[in-house]
Structure formats: C-alpha cells, structure tokens
Scaffold this active site. Structure first.
Site, PDB file in Angstrom:
ATOM      1  N   ILE A 233       0.912  -1.334   0.038  1.00 54.95           N
ATOM      2  CA  ILE A 233      -0.033   0.259   0.084  1.00 54.95           C
ATOM      3  C   ILE A 233       0.850   1.169  -0.038  1.00 54.95           C
ATOM      4  CG2 ILE A 233      -1.746   1.352   1.393  1.00 54.95           C
ATOM      5  CD1 ILE A 233      -2.610  -1.542   2.597  1.00 54.95           C
TER       6      ILE A 233
ATOM      7  N   ASP B 159      11.648   3.216   3.902  1.00 53.27           N
ATOM      8  CA  ASP B 159      11.290   1.969   4.136  1.00 53.27           C
ATOM      9  C   ASP B 159      12.520   1.098   4.491  1.00 53.27           C
ATOM     10  OD1 ASP B 159       8.932  -0.255   2.862  1.00 53.27           O
ATOM     11  OD2 ASP B 159      10.574  -1.186   3.548  1.00 53.27           O
TER      12      ASP B 159
ATOM     13  N   LYS C  68      -2.420  -1.442  16.357  1.00 49.03           N
ATOM     14  CA  LYS C  68      -3.544  -0.497  15.730  1.00 49.03           C
ATOM     15  C   LYS C  68      -4.693   0.134  16.398  1.00 49.03           C
ATOM     16  CE  LYS C  68      -1.361  -1.711  11.505  1.00 49.03           C
ATOM     17  NZ  LYS C  68      -0.955  -0.688  10.625  1.00 49.03           N
TER      18      LYS C  68
ATOM     19  N   TYR D 192      -0.658  -6.996  17.169  1.00 50.56           N
ATOM     20  CA  TYR D 192      -1.236  -6.306  15.980  1.00 50.56           C
ATOM     21  C   TYR D 192      -2.156  -5.326  16.152  1.00 50.56           C
ATOM     22  CZ  TYR D 192      -2.001  -5.085  11.017  1.00 50.56           C
ATOM     23  OH  TYR D 192      -2.020  -4.499   9.959  1.00 50.56           O
TER      24      TYR D 192
ATOM     25  N   GLY E 181       2.807 -12.372   0.670  1.00 57.98           N
ATOM     26  CA  GLY E 181       4.374 -12.225   0.591  1.00 57.98           C
ATOM     27  C   GLY E 181       4.967 -13.527   1.260  1.00 57.98           C
TER      28      GLY E 181
ATOM     29  N   SER F 242      -6.279  -0.617  11.046  1.00 57.92           N
ATOM     30  CA  SER F 242      -6.602  -1.970  10.467  1.00 57.92           C
ATOM     31  C   SER F 242      -7.815  -2.309  10.914  1.00 57.92           C
ATOM     32  CB  SER F 242      -5.520  -3.016  10.740  1.00 57.92           C
ATOM     33  OG  SER F 242      -5.884  -4.332  10.803  1.00 57.92           O
TER      34      SER F 242
ATOM     35  N   ASP G 263      14.485   3.051   9.293  1.00 58.51           N
ATOM     36  CA  ASP G 263      13.642   2.254  10.141  1.00 58.51           C
ATOM     37  C   ASP G 263      12.818   3.028  11.182  1.00 58.51           C
ATOM     38  OD1 ASP G 263      12.881   0.433  12.338  1.00 58.51           O
ATOM     39  OD2 ASP G 263      14.927  -0.490  12.909  1.00 58.51           O
ATOM     40  N   VAL G 264      11.590   2.874  11.090  1.00 60.62           N
ATOM     41  CA  VAL G 264      10.638   3.900  11.823  1.00 60.62           C
ATOM     42  C   VAL G 264      10.754   3.587  13.230  1.00 60.62           C
ATOM     43  CG1 VAL G 264       9.284   4.297   9.774  1.00 60.62           C
ATOM     44  CG2 VAL G 264       8.598   2.465  11.602  1.00 60.62           C
TER      45      VAL G 264
HETATM   46  P1  NAP Z   1       3.555  -4.611   3.154  1.00 59.35           P
HETATM   47  O1  NAP Z   1       3.433  -4.839   1.760  1.00 59.35           O
HETATM   48  O2  NAP Z   1       4.438  -5.609   3.932  1.00 59.35           O
HETATM   49  O3  NAP Z   1       4.265  -3.231   3.284  1.00 59.35           O
HETATM   50  C1  NAP Z   1       4.695  -2.744   4.530  1.00 59.35           C
HETATM   51  C2  NAP Z   1       6.318  -2.167   4.354  1.00 59.35           C
HETATM   52  O4  NAP Z   1       6.691  -1.665   5.553  1.00 59.35           O
HETATM   53  C3  NAP Z   1       7.246  -3.199   3.892  1.00 59.35           C
HETATM   54  O5  NAP Z   1       8.027  -2.816   2.834  1.00 59.35           O
HETATM   55  C4  NAP Z   1       7.984  -3.280   5.104  1.00 59.35           C
HETATM   56  O6  NAP Z   1       9.240  -3.809   4.961  1.00 59.35           O
HETATM   57  C5  NAP Z   1       7.946  -2.095   5.747  1.00 59.35           C
HETATM   58  N1  NAP Z   1       8.574  -1.955   7.125  1.00 59.35           N
HETATM   59  C6  NAP Z   1       8.264  -2.845   8.074  1.00 59.35           C
HETATM   60  N2  NAP Z   1       9.092  -2.521   9.189  1.00 59.35           N
HETATM   61  C7  NAP Z   1       9.653  -1.335   8.802  1.00 59.35           C
HETATM   62  C8  NAP Z   1      10.374  -0.268   9.584  1.00 59.35           C
HETATM   63  N3  NAP Z   1      10.748  -0.731  10.798  1.00 59.35           N
HETATM   64  N4  NAP Z   1      10.532   0.774   9.254  1.00 59.35           N
HETATM   65  C9  NAP Z   1      10.098   1.147   7.832  1.00 59.35           C
HETATM   66  N5  NAP Z   1       9.520   0.199   7.194  1.00 59.35           N
HETATM   67  C10 NAP Z   1       9.230  -1.206   7.689  1.00 59.35           C
HETATM   68  O7  NAP Z   1       2.131  -4.359   3.795  1.00 59.35           O
HETATM   69  P2  NAP Z   1       0.964  -3.461   3.447  1.00 59.35           P
HETATM   70  O8  NAP Z   1      -0.305  -4.195   3.530  1.00 59.35           O
HETATM   71  O9  NAP Z   1       1.239  -2.497   2.359  1.00 59.35           O
HETATM   72  O10 NAP Z   1       1.052  -2.571   4.759  1.00 59.35           O
HETATM   73  C11 NAP Z   1       0.818  -1.140   4.556  1.00 59.35           C
HETATM   74  C12 NAP Z   1       0.089  -0.871   5.958  1.00 59.35           C
HETATM   75  O11 NAP Z   1      -1.045  -1.137   5.885  1.00 59.35           O
HETATM   76  C13 NAP Z   1       0.589  -1.410   7.474  1.00 59.35           C
HETATM   77  O12 NAP Z   1       0.846  -0.414   8.367  1.00 59.35           O
HETATM   78  C14 NAP Z   1      -0.256  -2.486   7.593  1.00 59.35           C
HETATM   79  O13 NAP Z   1      -0.247  -2.874   9.105  1.00 59.35           O
HETATM   80  C15 NAP Z   1      -1.450  -1.797   7.165  1.00 59.35           C
HETATM   81  N6  NAP Z   1      -2.606  -2.861   6.896  1.00 59.35           N
HETATM   82  C16 NAP Z   1      -2.624  -3.722   5.874  1.00 59.35           C
HETATM   83  C17 NAP Z   1      -3.775  -4.538   5.628  1.00 59.35           C
HETATM   84  C18 NAP Z   1      -3.650  -5.643   4.497  1.00 59.35           C
HETATM   85  O14 NAP Z   1      -4.509  -6.183   4.258  1.00 59.35           O
HETATM   86  N7  NAP Z   1      -2.612  -5.585   3.731  1.00 59.35           N
HETATM   87  C19 NAP Z   1      -4.588  -4.506   6.371  1.00 59.35           C
HETATM   88  C20 NAP Z   1      -4.842  -3.733   7.465  1.00 59.35           C
HETATM   89  C21 NAP Z   1      -3.793  -2.715   7.806  1.00 59.35           C
HETATM   90  P3  NAP Z   1       9.314  -5.514   5.256  1.00 59.35           P
HETATM   91  O15 NAP Z   1       8.850  -6.266   3.986  1.00 59.35           O
HETATM   92  O16 NAP Z   1      11.030  -5.891   5.202  1.00 59.35           O
HETATM   93  O17 NAP Z   1       8.917  -5.805   6.526  1.00 59.35           O
END
Ligand code: NAP
Length: 256
Positions: free
Chosen positions: A18, A37, A161, A157, A197, A144, A65-66
């Site tokens: 996202i 990231d 959230k 988690y 993934g 979330s 790293d956040v």
């Molecule tokens: P994603 O594809 O895994 O993207 C998240 C990104 O954040 C990844 O590149 C991850 O890197 C990176 N990240 C992890 N730890 C970090 C850190 N300490 N500092 C900086 N970057 C970091 O997942 P996504 O679904 O797009 O997630 C985006 C947001 O949407 C997240 O906050 C997630 O909780 C939220 N969300 C997603 C869903 C869903 O259905 N996909 C639902 C509810 C909420 P790594 O891959 O190396 O960990």
C-alpha cells in the site's frame, strides 16, 4: 486529477504494498515524494516503477527504520530538507506477525508495538514542526480492521493498530486550531507483502473456522493495494478537507 501539484509528501513503508501504491498515486497526481522503508530492494523497485512512469524526478528514496528514534530524527530532517518542507505524512510502515496469544513472547509483542505504534509516533513527532509550517497539513495513519473487529492470533497487531487510532484522534484534536488534519485508514483483506508475501502467516494449527466472518462481501477476494492508495490520496488532498479525527474502513464490506 492533479491534486498534489506543489505538495510535499513523506511516505513510510514505501517499498511494498500500500505504501508503494500510495507513492505512485501521489506522483501521478503531481506531488513530490520522499519515500522510506527498511526494504532496500523494495525501494529500488518503487523507484524503477516511478522511472518507468517518467515521475522519478519527483521521487527520493531512503532507507529508514521507523522504530529507531535517531534514524527517524535524521530521516525526517532529510525528507523536509529535500522537499523544502512538508505538507502530507503517510505512515504506512508496519509489520504483521500472528501467534497464539498464550505463545506470544514479550520480544515479539514489543517488536510489533515498536514498529507499528512507536514508529508511527516517532515519525509524527519529528515531522510535526515542518507539517505545522506546511500547506493544509495532513497526517494519514494506518490502522486496520483488526483494531475494531475480532481477528484471532493478532492480539499484539490489533493492540498496535488500536493505539494508532486513539493516538490519531488525540493529535487531530491537539493541532486542529493550527490547521492540521489527522486521519486513519483501516484496511482489511488487501493483497500486499504482508498478506501474500513471505511474511510469517498464521500459526500452523490455526482454527480457520474463526475466519469464517472475515471475507469481503464484494469483489473477488483480496483487493489490490491501489484501492487503499486512492483513499489515502483523497484524505491528503482538499477532497478530504472536512475529514479529521476518524478512520475510514476499506475492506470490501467484510465488517458490515
Ligand atoms: P507490506 O507490503 O508488507 O508493506 C509494509 C512495508 O513496511 C514493507 O516494505 C515493510 O518492510 C516495511 N517496514 C516494516 N518494518 C519497517 C520499519 N521498522 N521501518 C520502515 N519500514 C518498515 O504491507 P501493506 O499491507 O502494504 O502494509 C501497509 C500498512 O497497511 C501497514 O501499516 C499495515 O499494517 C496496514 N494494513 C494492511 C492490511 C492488508 O490487508 N494488507 C490491513 C490492515 C492494515 P519488510 O517487508 O521488510 O517488513
């Protein structure tokens, strides 16, 4: 639509899913983006895709790293320096780790809170001075559906959230008179690195019947990350001008 012309945007979690889709959407609408990231390969791919769309001249990528306070201080300073200020902050960085609650170690619990909740706080804290000097500033945080609805094996988690939602409401109130809006998106069932993934999935002995209620009512299963990116772009633009201190659920009707 060119809602982001002259808008300066910082996006975390921009190397995947996202966050990456949000970078591309904002670039497509004319914005300038500083994208961070922990995933270097993912950031390179985000940049390559922007280059293919002839938008890389408005994109800077950097590792960050956040959950690392000193790194966030330096990273946000680099972002505001590069962009010449800041108007929109999108906190998409996050991790999902699932486990039975009675088997969740303190290390795992604290890591999830550190990245998702503390990381969101740190980036906001460091970005606030620049945002308050910015043009119609907005913070878009990532909650979330797990924050408000029961998702098994995700207690840590969900707690992270829920904390982000509560923090967002407080910030929306605290800085409202200075013109800052703070909003959450609450996605669910979105295909991304986190859900499809290589990240850790559910416990091997998970009771799948507990997920019977957790299916989208529309579409063909999980939706693409661009479905959330479009809402994030709306919230950060003037189309979201009367939305603050709340969350928008984007889950295909999973939680009617
Ligand atoms: P994603 O594809 O895994 O993207 C998240 C990104 O954040 C990844 O590149 C991850 O890197 C990176 N990240 C992890 N730890 C970090 C850190 N300490 N500092 C900086 N970057 C970091 O997942 P996504 O679904 O797009 O997630 C985006 C947001 O949407 C997240 O906050 C997630 O909780 C939220 N969300 C997603 C869903 C869903 O259905 N996909 C639902 C509810 C909420 P790594 O891959 O190396 O960990």
């Amino acid at each position: 639509m060119q809602r982001y012309e002259n808008r300066r945007v910082l996006v975390t979690g921009a190397g995947s899913g996202i966050g990456r889709a949000t970078v591309h959407r904002i670039l497509a609408e004319g914005g300038r983006v500083f994208a961070v990231d922990v995933d270097e390969t993912g950031l390179k791919e985000t940049y390559a895709q922007a280059a293919a769309a002839s938008a890389a001249d408005r994109l800077t990528t950097a590792l960050l790293d956040v959950s690392d306070e000193a790194a966030v201080r330096a990273g946000v300073a680099a972002a505001t320096g590069t962009l010449g200020g800041l108007d929109v902050l999108v906190n998409a960085a996050g991790i999902l780790r699932s486990e039975h609650t009675h088997k969740t170690t303190l290390d795992l619990f604290e890591r999830i809170i550190a990245v998702n909740l503390t990381g969101t706080f740190l980036v906001i804290r460091e970005a606030l001075p620049a945002l308050l000097d910015g043009d119609r500033p907005v913070v878009v945080n990532f909650s979330s559906t797990s924050a408000s609805f029961a998702h098994p094996y995700m207690a840590a988690y969900a707690a992270s959230k829920g904390g982000i939602q509560a923090m967002t409401h407080a910030i929306a109130s605290e800085y409202s008179k200075q013109g800052l809006r703070a909003v959450c998106v609450a996605p669910g069932s979105i295909a991304s690195g986190m859900t499809t993934g290589t990240g850790p999935g559910l416990p091997e002995d998970a009771d799948m019947s507990l997920f019977a209620k957790l299916a989208p009512a529309i579409g063909q299963g999980f939706a693409g990350p661009e479905t959330v990116a479009g809402v994030v772009a709306m919230l950060g633009s003037e189309d979201g001008a009367f939305i603050t201190g709340t969350e928008i659920r984007i889950d295909g009707g999973t939680h009617f």
